[in-house]
Design a protein around this motif. Structure first.
Motif, short mmCIF file in Angstrom:
data_model
loop_
_atom_site.label_atom_id
_atom_site.label_comp_id
_atom_site.label_asym_id
_atom_site.label_seq_id
_atom_site.Cartn_x
_atom_site.Cartn_y
_atom_site.Cartn_z
N VAL A 1 -5.36 5.05 0.95
CA VAL A 1 -5.44 4.82 -0.49
C VAL A 1 -6.83 5.23 -0.98
O VAL A 1 -7.81 4.51 -0.76
N PRO A 2 -6.95 6.36 -1.67
CA PRO A 2 -8.28 6.82 -2.11
C PRO A 2 -8.74 6.14 -3.40
O PRO A 2 -7.93 5.74 -4.23
N ASP A 3 -10.04 6.01 -3.52
CA ASP A 3 -10.69 5.54 -4.76
C ASP A 3 -10.20 4.16 -5.20
O ASP A 3 -9.99 3.91 -6.39
N LEU A 4 -10.03 3.25 -4.26
CA LEU A 4 -9.61 1.89 -4.59
C LEU A 4 -10.76 1.17 -5.29
O LEU A 4 -11.92 1.25 -4.88
N SER A 5 -10.42 0.44 -6.35
CA SER A 5 -11.45 -0.32 -7.08
C SER A 5 -10.81 -1.53 -7.75
O SER A 5 -9.59 -1.57 -7.97
N VAL A 6 -11.64 -2.51 -8.05
CA VAL A 6 -11.23 -3.64 -8.89
C VAL A 6 -12.25 -3.75 -10.01
O VAL A 6 -13.45 -3.70 -9.77
N GLU A 7 -11.75 -3.87 -11.22
CA GLU A 7 -12.62 -3.92 -12.39
C GLU A 7 -12.22 -5.11 -13.26
O GLU A 7 -11.04 -5.34 -13.51
N GLY B 1 -0.97 10.21 -4.96
CA GLY B 1 -0.73 11.58 -4.52
C GLY B 1 0.18 11.59 -3.32
O GLY B 1 0.70 10.54 -2.89
N ALA B 2 0.40 12.77 -2.75
CA ALA B 2 1.28 12.90 -1.60
C ALA B 2 0.75 12.08 -0.42
O ALA B 2 -0.42 12.16 -0.07
N GLY B 3 1.63 11.26 0.15
CA GLY B 3 1.25 10.46 1.30
C GLY B 3 0.48 9.20 1.00
O GLY B 3 0.09 8.47 1.93
N VAL B 4 0.24 8.91 -0.29
CA VAL B 4 -0.50 7.70 -0.67
C VAL B 4 0.48 6.55 -0.87
O VAL B 4 1.40 6.66 -1.69
N PRO B 5 0.36 5.46 -0.14
CA PRO B 5 1.28 4.33 -0.33
C PRO B 5 1.06 3.63 -1.67
O PRO B 5 0.00 3.78 -2.28
N ASP B 6 2.06 2.90 -2.10
CA ASP B 6 1.92 2.10 -3.30
C ASP B 6 1.07 0.87 -2.97
O ASP B 6 0.92 0.49 -1.81
N ALA B 7 0.50 0.26 -4.00
CA ALA B 7 -0.29 -0.96 -3.81
C ALA B 7 0.07 -1.94 -4.92
O ALA B 7 0.55 -1.55 -5.99
N ASP B 8 -0.15 -3.21 -4.63
CA ASP B 8 0.24 -4.27 -5.57
C ASP B 8 -0.88 -5.29 -5.70
O ASP B 8 -1.42 -5.76 -4.69
N ALA B 9 -1.21 -5.65 -6.93
CA ALA B 9 -2.23 -6.66 -7.19
C ALA B 9 -1.60 -8.05 -7.18
O ALA B 9 -0.43 -8.23 -7.53
N SER B 10 -2.39 -9.03 -6.79
CA SER B 10 -1.93 -10.41 -6.77
C SER B 10 -3.12 -11.34 -6.97
O SER B 10 -4.27 -10.92 -6.86
N ALA B 11 -2.84 -12.61 -7.24
CA ALA B 11 -3.89 -13.62 -7.41
C ALA B 11 -3.41 -14.93 -6.81
O ALA B 11 -2.22 -15.25 -6.85
N LEU B 12 -4.34 -15.68 -6.24
CA LEU B 12 -4.05 -17.00 -5.70
C LEU B 12 -5.03 -18.00 -6.30
O LEU B 12 -6.24 -17.75 -6.33
N GLY C 1 -2.43 10.53 -12.68
CA GLY C 1 -2.56 10.40 -11.24
C GLY C 1 -3.37 9.22 -10.77
O GLY C 1 -3.54 9.02 -9.56
N ARG C 2 -3.90 8.42 -11.70
CA ARG C 2 -4.61 7.19 -11.33
C ARG C 2 -3.75 6.00 -11.73
O ARG C 2 -3.44 5.82 -12.91
N VAL D 1 -6.75 -3.40 -10.84
CA VAL D 1 -6.83 -2.84 -9.50
C VAL D 1 -6.31 -1.42 -9.59
O VAL D 1 -5.17 -1.19 -9.99
N ALA D 2 -7.14 -0.44 -9.23
CA ALA D 2 -6.79 0.96 -9.47
C ALA D 2 -7.03 1.80 -8.23
O ALA D 2 -7.85 1.46 -7.37
N TRP D 3 -6.30 2.92 -8.15
CA TRP D 3 -6.47 3.87 -7.05
C TRP D 3 -5.90 5.21 -7.49
O TRP D 3 -5.17 5.31 -8.49
N ARG D 4 -6.21 6.23 -6.72
CA ARG D 4 -5.71 7.57 -7.02
C ARG D 4 -4.48 7.84 -6.17
O ARG D 4 -4.51 7.73 -4.94
#
Length: 433
Positions: free
Chosen positions: A104-110, A23-34, A70-71, A18-21
């Motif tokens: 959150v810019p450029d969010l993707s899952v690969e 930068g200033a003002g961009v919140p953190d993100a966290d991957a999870s699985a169920l 930065g990614r 799970v990836a994103w770009r």
């Protein structure tokens, strides 16, 4: 992949990124699985995330984050061959910490096949606004084989809302009585309320079971809170977090950057050295009685939890995975004996510096929220990095993010280098492990 589409995937070891770009003002993100049976978890252990990084079956693991140019990438490993037969679906999700996915810019899952490092599937959800959690995709069984579906379903109450919607019981920390409450910290759950999906889900796969089994009772609800230390907010009080007793585990996990061209290149040769990389987690300590020392693998100075220094180092690890990595434990039941503890890491062999290494530090107290932070990119020929400084001052236990790369002078050991930088004042002799 477009939303709602699906592709077959091999029933083997896969890596989900799970990836994103940032930068200033961009919140953190966290991957999870169920892991789901008829649309619900069987117990709270079927959630895999930063506070519960490995499923009991070993089929799913949270490997942690890395930041490259930065990614940011937060990774999970999924071995579909090890998923229990009762599990029909493995949901892949992400939650925003301190903002919304509209920020959150450029969010993707690969999805990548681990052995070949080939891309099996990639999905880029678009149009996010106020969502604070997303079901990005899912693995599901169909006619004896596994497929991946691009889902893109958003929720408005973060990881807590998403988790409770699938049957997870969430720990709600009690709030002290006080006059009008101040704004909640970003890592603290909001009062429980039904989770509300904000975007329509993709078509569901018919289930062989008409009703879902009730989630099994958990001995202790899942704790979703965490604290992420940054350059602008580098410290946190364990005392104020309630983390002043029990065992606190300090984990270092890492991943070597693998995007290089051929073993004949300069970078390729560096990566060949990294293949046998051996990092050592260490701790300098100073106790309230003035005694000083070090906990490290060199000289078999592993320490102890029931007597000074009340710090113990686990066995040596060379994989860097979140499930293992380098670990040491601090016994906070004896925190009154601590004056300061400096956790640091050295390169024992396998590389000349920390360049091309992406590492994450996690401190997990038995009580209170886990604390984590990532190391910045190393741009100097450093073989020792000060990670975190824990100090006991005026009755308060403080964790300070250091993330400081140090460059030893010629003939000076990494241990002596970090000693000098922090004024420990110890005598050092050569040692081996």
């Amino acid at each position: 992949m477009p939303k709602g589409s699906n592709v077959p995937v091999p029933a083997s070891a896969l890596r989900v990124e799970v990836a994103w770009r940032t930068g200033a003002g961009v919140p953190d993100a966290d991957a999870s699985a169920l892991l789901l049976v008829a649309g619900k978890v069987r117990s709270d252990s079927d959630l895999v995330f930063y506070n519960q990084p490995s499923h009991t079956s070993g089929a799913v693991r949270h490997e942690g984050k890395r930041n490259a140019g930065g990614r940011v990438t937060d990774s999970l490993t999924v071995d579909l061959a090890r998923v229990e037969p009762a599990v029909e679906t493995v949901v892949l999700a992400a939650s925003a910490d301190g903002g919304t996915f509209g920020q959150v810019p450029d969010l993707s899952v690969e999805v990548r096949e681990t052995g070949r490092d080939t891309v099996v599937a990639r999905f880029e959800p678009t149009g996010a606004t106020v969502e604070t959690a997303f079901v990005l995709g899912e693995f599901y069984r169909r006619q004896g084989a596994w497929k991946f579906r691009a889902v893109g379903q958003g929720y408005d109450r973060g990881l807590e809302g998403l988790a409770t919607d699938f049957g997870i019981s969430v720990d709600e920390p009690q709030q002290p009585a006080a006059p009008p409450p101040s704004p909640r910290p970003r890592s603290q759950p909001v009062p429980a309320a039904p989770a509300r999906p904000l975007t329509p889900p993709a078509p569901a796969v018919p289930s062989a079971s008409a009703t879902a089994p009730a989630p099994a009772a958990s001995a202790q609800p899942v704790r979703l809170t965490k604290v992420t230390l940054t350059k602008s907010a580098p410290a946190v009080s364990l005392t104020k977090q309630g983390g002043t007793s029990g065992a606190m585990r300090v984990n270092l996990n890492w991943e070597v950057h693998k995007q290089f061209k051929g073993w004949g290149s300069k970078l390729g040769r560096a990566m060949a050295m990294h293949a046998d990389l051996d990092l050592d987690l260490c701790a300098l300590f100073e106790l309230a009685d003035g005694s000083k020392g070090v906990v490290q693998a060199l000289g078999n100075a592993y320490g102890a939890l029931d007597r000074p220094p009340f710090i113990h180092l686990d066995g040596d690890d060379r994989t860097g995975s979140r499930a293992s990595g380098e670990n040491l434990t601090v016994n906070l039941d004896f925190q009154r004996h601590f004056r300061r503890i400096l956790v640091f890491v050295t390169i024992y062999e396998g590389a000349r510096s920390f360049a091309d290494l992406h590492a994450t530090v996690t401190l997990t107290p038995q009580f209170g929220a886990p604390i984590d932070f990532s190391l910045d990119e190393c741009t100097v020929p450093s073989t020792v990095c000060a990670l975190a400084l824990i100090t006991h001052t005026d009755g308060e236990l403080i964790v300070q993010r250091e993330a400081r790369y140090l460059v030893p002078e010629r003939g000076v050991s990494p241990q002596r280098t970090v000693d000098r930088a922090y004024g420990w004042g110890m005598d050092w002799t050569p040692g081996r492990k």
